[in-house]
Design a protein around this motif. Sequence first.
Motif, PDB file in Angstrom:
ATOM      1  N   PRO A 239       0.836  -1.211   0.000  1.00  0.00           N
ATOM      2  CA  PRO A 239       0.000   0.000   0.000  1.00  0.00           C
ATOM      3  C   PRO A 239       0.867   1.255   0.000  1.00  0.00           C
ATOM      4  O   PRO A 239       2.025   1.230   0.433  1.00  0.00           O
ATOM      5  CB  PRO A 239      -0.791  -0.123   1.309  1.00  0.00           C
ATOM      6  N   SER A 323      -6.698   0.938   8.090  1.00  0.00           N
ATOM      7  CA  SER A 323      -5.765   0.899   6.969  1.00  0.00           C
ATOM      8  C   SER A 323      -4.311   0.999   7.422  1.00  0.00           C
ATOM      9  O   SER A 323      -3.404   0.615   6.681  1.00  0.00           O
ATOM     10  CB  SER A 323      -6.082   2.018   5.972  1.00  0.00           C
ATOM     11  N   CYS A 326      -2.458  -2.360   7.147  1.00  0.00           N
ATOM     12  CA  CYS A 326      -2.448  -3.036   5.839  1.00  0.00           C
ATOM     13  C   CYS A 326      -1.051  -3.550   5.489  1.00  0.00           C
ATOM     14  O   CYS A 326      -0.082  -2.788   5.469  1.00  0.00           O
ATOM     15  CB  CYS A 326      -2.945  -2.078   4.772  1.00  0.00           C
ATOM     16  N   THR A 329      -2.088  -5.057  -0.556  1.00  0.00           N
ATOM     17  CA  THR A 329      -3.383  -4.712  -1.122  1.00  0.00           C
ATOM     18  C   THR A 329      -3.453  -5.250  -2.542  1.00  0.00           C
ATOM     19  O   THR A 329      -2.422  -5.528  -3.159  1.00  0.00           O
ATOM     20  CB  THR A 329      -3.596  -3.188  -1.101  1.00  0.00           C
ATOM     21  N   VAL A 337     -11.188  -3.185  -4.330  1.00  0.00           N
ATOM     22  CA  VAL A 337      -9.902  -3.228  -3.658  1.00  0.00           C
ATOM     23  C   VAL A 337     -10.033  -4.151  -2.450  1.00  0.00           C
ATOM     24  O   VAL A 337     -11.023  -4.105  -1.717  1.00  0.00           O
ATOM     25  CB  VAL A 337      -9.461  -1.824  -3.202  1.00  0.00           C
ATOM     26  N   ASP A 339      -7.738  -5.585   0.931  1.00  0.00           N
ATOM     27  CA  ASP A 339      -6.545  -5.375   1.738  1.00  0.00           C
ATOM     28  C   ASP A 339      -6.372  -6.513   2.726  1.00  0.00           C
ATOM     29  O   ASP A 339      -7.362  -7.030   3.265  1.00  0.00           O
ATOM     30  CB  ASP A 339      -6.637  -4.062   2.537  1.00  0.00           C
TER      31      ASP A 339
END
Length: 474
Positions: A239, A323, A326, A329, A337, A339
């Motif tokens: 990411p 996030s 993450c 991804t 999307v 993740d």
Amino acid sequence: MTTTRTFTGATAPGPYTTPPTAADPYTYQVGFGNRFASEALPGALPVGCNTPQRCAYDLVSEQLNGAAFVSPRASQLNSWLYRIQPSLAHAPPRPLLPAAADIEAVFTSANPAAVATPQDYGWDKFPLPSASEGHVDFVAGLKTVAGHGDATLGRGLALHVYAANASMGPRRAFCNNDGDMLLLPQEGRLDVQTEFGRLMARPGELVVVQAGIRFSVRLPDGVGRGYAWEVFGGHFELPELGPVGANGMAQARDFETPVAGFDVDLASGWTVVVKLAGRLIEYEQPHTPFDVVAWHGNYAPYKYALERFVSSATSDRDQSDPSICCVVTARCGDGVVADLLVFTPKTLATRDTFRPPYFHRNMATELMGMVYGVWHGSGTRLEPGGLTYEPSYMPHGESHQRWIDATTADLGPERIFEDTIAFMIHVSAHVSLTKYALERSGCLQPVQDDVWRDVEPAFVRHLGALGGEPAAEP
């Protein structure tokens, strides 16, 4: 007397590779998305040309693509392999019988074996094969739990679990033509031999084997159980870091790719099982697929130790979005999307905030599993080897008692997720569950009752301030 020492021209004896350990006898090149070059025999890689008229050692050159030729340079994925026999030297494919009834690759309404539902679900630890089932290897033990999209369109994803009590082989390989596959062992190590070399993955590590790469899975600990996340039409990426800056989260240098290693076997019959559109097809060949003496490129398997993830704690007040957890991804077509979030040990030091996950209705679907440790969420029951499903836009959160505890606690620095690794696959779309997951898994938990039923909102005690009749103190 003064002694002056000078030393110039020191040079590394060779490129860096990781050292072997007691749990992992293999060495690796490090980095994510690198264009690696590896040769098991000196001079096996050609210089300045991918397809010389005659390769060193009379090897055969072969290209493997993970992206279209016209893709931008930044997204171009390919590798050149120099092998003893070309991959095309095999007999015609045939369907594998009996068919794999528990593997799915289409999750639209056209497939009655995949059902979209607004009900959240949980599964206890998926069982290992019983003695009465005989030898069950990685391929036979692969079961689809959930997914989105359609592998034949190159759009979507699937989440499988695997449970095995036997190694593949001795002359058997697997190739997934539907998409890249991310393996997360939960019990037992996976000794993964690929065309690019060998990887060993223990619980707490992930392995990615891209579409079209042949591999074989052995179980050095006798059993293997875990999760397999597959993406159709996309690839796993790191990411963007944004305001986090240049460092943190999953660092590129901690990803490990195998060095070239090959076998010579030109006298044995090998079976290669191919997964295509959720069906298993097999073909025979009189030589090993693991005969790559040298290779170069950026389309190659890799592994990563989740314990190395650099966790970011929540902010001074309020919560950060998940996030920040993450690892990788993937874009799965049509803007979808997905993740992989990982929850590893970290310290909370937030002030005047609700520390457990807040109540939310998320546009993303959440599929959560656990490698080891204890999960403390009260809104769901999760154990290592198990799984939970929270559908898109449906509300979820903590129990009333957990809410009371969290809103009245004395807040101070707090260590969470100690000796624990849990993960979540965050999918920005609806996800369907399979008939295997809902009817045949044997570990589906009863639907959880309303955890807030018969709870009177504390707000009613404040009605007097609004001119109403206040409720009695509890």
